[in-house]
Design a protein around this motif. Structure first.
Motif, PDB file in Angstrom:
ATOM      1  N   LEU A  90       0.151  -1.462   0.049  1.00  0.00           N
ATOM      2  CA  LEU A  90      -0.150  -0.116  -0.268  1.00  0.00           C
ATOM      3  C   LEU A  90       0.907   1.185   0.006  1.00  0.00           C
ATOM      4  CD1 LEU A  90      -2.742  -0.741   2.457  1.00  0.00           C
ATOM      5  CD2 LEU A  90      -2.844   0.031  -0.073  1.00  0.00           C
ATOM      6  N   ASP A  91       2.150   1.412   0.756  1.00  0.00           N
ATOM      7  CA  ASP A  91       3.107   2.545   1.023  1.00  0.00           C
ATOM      8  C   ASP A  91       3.371   2.621  -0.366  1.00  0.00           C
ATOM      9  OD1 ASP A  91       2.658   3.036   3.697  1.00  0.00           O
ATOM     10  OD2 ASP A  91       4.348   2.388   3.779  1.00  0.00           O
ATOM     11  N   ARG A  94       0.556   3.887  -3.333  1.00  0.00           N
ATOM     12  CA  ARG A  94      -0.473   4.516  -3.407  1.00  0.00           C
ATOM     13  C   ARG A  94       0.791   6.022  -2.806  1.00  0.00           C
ATOM     14  NH1 ARG A  94      -4.394   4.385  -3.773  1.00  0.00           N
ATOM     15  NH2 ARG A  94      -5.897   2.298  -2.172  1.00  0.00           N
ATOM     16  N   TYR A 148      -2.634   3.138  -8.899  1.00  0.00           N
ATOM     17  CA  TYR A 148      -3.716   2.402  -8.221  1.00  0.00           C
ATOM     18  C   TYR A 148      -4.710   2.891  -8.154  1.00  0.00           C
ATOM     19  CZ  TYR A 148      -5.520  -1.223  -4.793  1.00  0.00           C
ATOM     20  OH  TYR A 148      -6.527  -2.225  -4.658  1.00  0.00           O
TER      21      TYR A 148
ATOM     22  N   ARG B  82      -5.521   3.847   8.151  1.00  0.00           N
ATOM     23  CA  ARG B  82      -5.975   4.926   6.806  1.00  0.00           C
ATOM     24  C   ARG B  82      -7.146   4.484   6.972  1.00  0.00           C
ATOM     25  NH1 ARG B  82      -2.837   4.284   2.402  1.00  0.00           N
ATOM     26  NH2 ARG B  82      -0.084   2.581   3.100  1.00  0.00           N
ATOM     27  N   PHE B 196      -7.029  -5.733   3.690  1.00  0.00           N
ATOM     28  CA  PHE B 196      -7.033  -5.299   2.649  1.00  0.00           C
ATOM     29  C   PHE B 196      -6.016  -6.632   2.184  1.00  0.00           C
ATOM     30  CE2 PHE B 196      -3.901  -3.737  -0.863  1.00  0.00           C
ATOM     31  CZ  PHE B 196      -4.370  -3.756  -1.623  1.00  0.00           C
ATOM     32  N   HIS B 235     -11.329  -0.257  -2.564  1.00  0.00           N
ATOM     33  CA  HIS B 235     -10.058   1.284  -2.479  1.00  0.00           C
ATOM     34  C   HIS B 235     -10.607   1.543  -1.325  1.00  0.00           C
ATOM     35  CE1 HIS B 235      -9.730  -0.569  -6.093  1.00  0.00           C
ATOM     36  NE2 HIS B 235     -10.307   0.339  -6.476  1.00  0.00           N
ATOM     37  N   VAL B 237      -8.991   1.727   1.664  1.00  0.00           N
ATOM     38  CA  VAL B 237      -7.360   2.298   1.920  1.00  0.00           C
ATOM     39  C   VAL B 237      -6.062   1.972   1.456  1.00  0.00           C
ATOM     40  CG1 VAL B 237      -7.255   0.277   4.371  1.00  0.00           C
ATOM     41  CG2 VAL B 237      -6.274  -0.788   2.470  1.00  0.00           C
TER      42      VAL B 237
END
Lengths: 166, 237
Positions: A90-91, A94, A148, B82, B196, B235, B237
């Motif tokens: 995610l890091d 994002r 994303y 988040r 997630f 979506h 997070v």
């Protein structure tokens, strides 16, 4: 151009070893990367880059056990190679960085692989095994990925509002 | 004439009474547990979900609620941070963060996610119900210690809602949050968001809390296909 490699909060010997291999350094050099930063966690002892890595491959390699601000390191990078943990993925996504996720087979029930595979299916990241990581970099597997979709956590706020209104 | 009450009949009376209490309790459980009957909780949730999809206004509370948030290491806290960006802290003005005793990292992350946000918060440290890799043999004792602490905590603070996303402690918090509902004292809604990271199978916590949560959110479609009460919201997070 720089590459940030992260194994997350535990360790990942196979990944750290893979990014220290001469063929990986050659792949980096061939793709114009000259800086390699590796967050090794508990696998710090596995960080053994080739002796003349700068002279031979034109790459400076640095290792860290843990970092205070992983986001900062990701921001600095042009390519992120991470274990397939949700947090690291995610890091990287994002931050909008090209990402190669490497599932850690050693973990219980291998569920990292499902997440990496699902995101790769959407074209958001590339997946590689430690053994074919050098090949993935030299083939440019990280190029042309989809951005994303933006995160929108507001439905959670709506659900809480609805439930507390009952 | 002498009254003669044979002992077996007393025992039978007691037994019948106990059976009746157990039966009533089970009936009550059936009606309050969202995962079973739950007063049509699933249907209501589906209706609300539809309303939201159509972009209609959702019912809102008056605000100033105490929100209990369960944190846990291994990525749960980072993901919760988040999720909490989507929660209106003007409405949920007080937050109670439940953190495992060996989880100093999460304590630091609470300070970070609360910085500059309205209302106030406190952090409650509870013994871990089960550490990662802890042998199952020693789990009942540690779970009991965790349970006692959580009961005291919930009694003192009486939260208005519970939000959690899968650390082992959240099972204990959810069970305790249901007690006042079973006793018809207060309804504390439970909102669970599966991690997630769970694409195709629920976590162990998720499989248990599926029976307890009023709203059960998953972030991947394959899970919604397997679990009819789950709401699929991508979506987040």
């Amino acid at each position: 151009m720089s590459v940030y490699v992260t194994v997350g909060s535990t360790g990942f010997d196979a990944l750290v070893q893979a990014v220290c291999a001469p063929e990986f350094m050659r792949a980096l050099g061939g793709r114009g990367f000259w800086r390699l930063v590796v967050q090794c966690g508990a696998s710090l002892a596995r960080f053994e880059p080739p002796p003349a890595v700068r002279e031979e491959f034109g790459v400076t390699a640095t290792a860290l056990a843990y970092v205070d601000r992983p986001q900062w390191h990701i921001e600095q990078a042009d390519l992120v190679i991470c274990h397939a943990g949700a947090g690291s993925i995610l890091d990287a996504l994002r931050a909008g960085k090209p990402t190669i996720a490497v599932p850690n087979r050693a973990l219980a029930d291998d569920h990292q692989r499902e997440l990496a595979r699902e995101l790769a299916r959407g074209g958001y990241l590339a997946v590689a095994e430690p053994e074919d990581l050098a090949q993935a970099v030299s083939a440019g597997a990280y190029a042309g990925l989809q951005p994303y979709p933006r995160a929108d956590p507001r439905p959670i706020g709506d659900i809480l509002d609805e439930e507390t209104a009952l | 004439m002498e009254m003669h009450v044979p002992l077996p009949s007393l025992a039978a009376c007691g037994g019948a009474a106990a059976a009746a209490v157990v039966a009533l309790l089970l009936l009550r459980l059936y009606f309050v547990l969202p995962g079973l009957g739950g007063g049509g909780a699933g249907v209501a949730a589906a209706r609300r979900q539809q309303r939201r999809r159509r972009g209609k206004a959702v019912a809102r509370g008056t605000g100033d609620t105490l929100l209990c948030v369960v944190l846990g290491s291994g990525g749960h806290t980072a993901e919760m941070a988040r999720l909490l960006r989507g929660v209106d802290f003007e409405r949920h003005r007080r937050r109670l963060y439940v953190v495992g005793s060996d989880d100093a990292l999460s304590v630091g992350q609470v300070g970070e996610l609360e910085r500059g946000r309205p209302g106030d918060y406190r952090i409650a440290v509870v013994p871990r119900s089960r550490a990662v890799g802890q042998p199952w043999r020693s789990t009942p004792a540690s779970a009991a210690r965790c349970l006692a602490r959580v009961v005291a905590l919930m009694y003192r603070h009486r939260p208005d809602a519970v939000l959690c996303n899968g650390p082992a402690n959240c099972v204990v918090v959810c069970l305790v949050a249901l007690l006042p509902r079973i006793l018809a004292i207060k309804r504390i809604p439970i909102v669970y968001v599966e991690s997630f990271a769970r694409v195709a199978t629920l976590s162990l916590s998720g499989r248990i809390v599926y029976l307890l949560a009023d709203r059960f959110v998953v972030q991947w479609p394959a899970l919604a296909a397997q679990y009819p009460r789950a709401e699929y919201i991508p979506h987040l997070v």
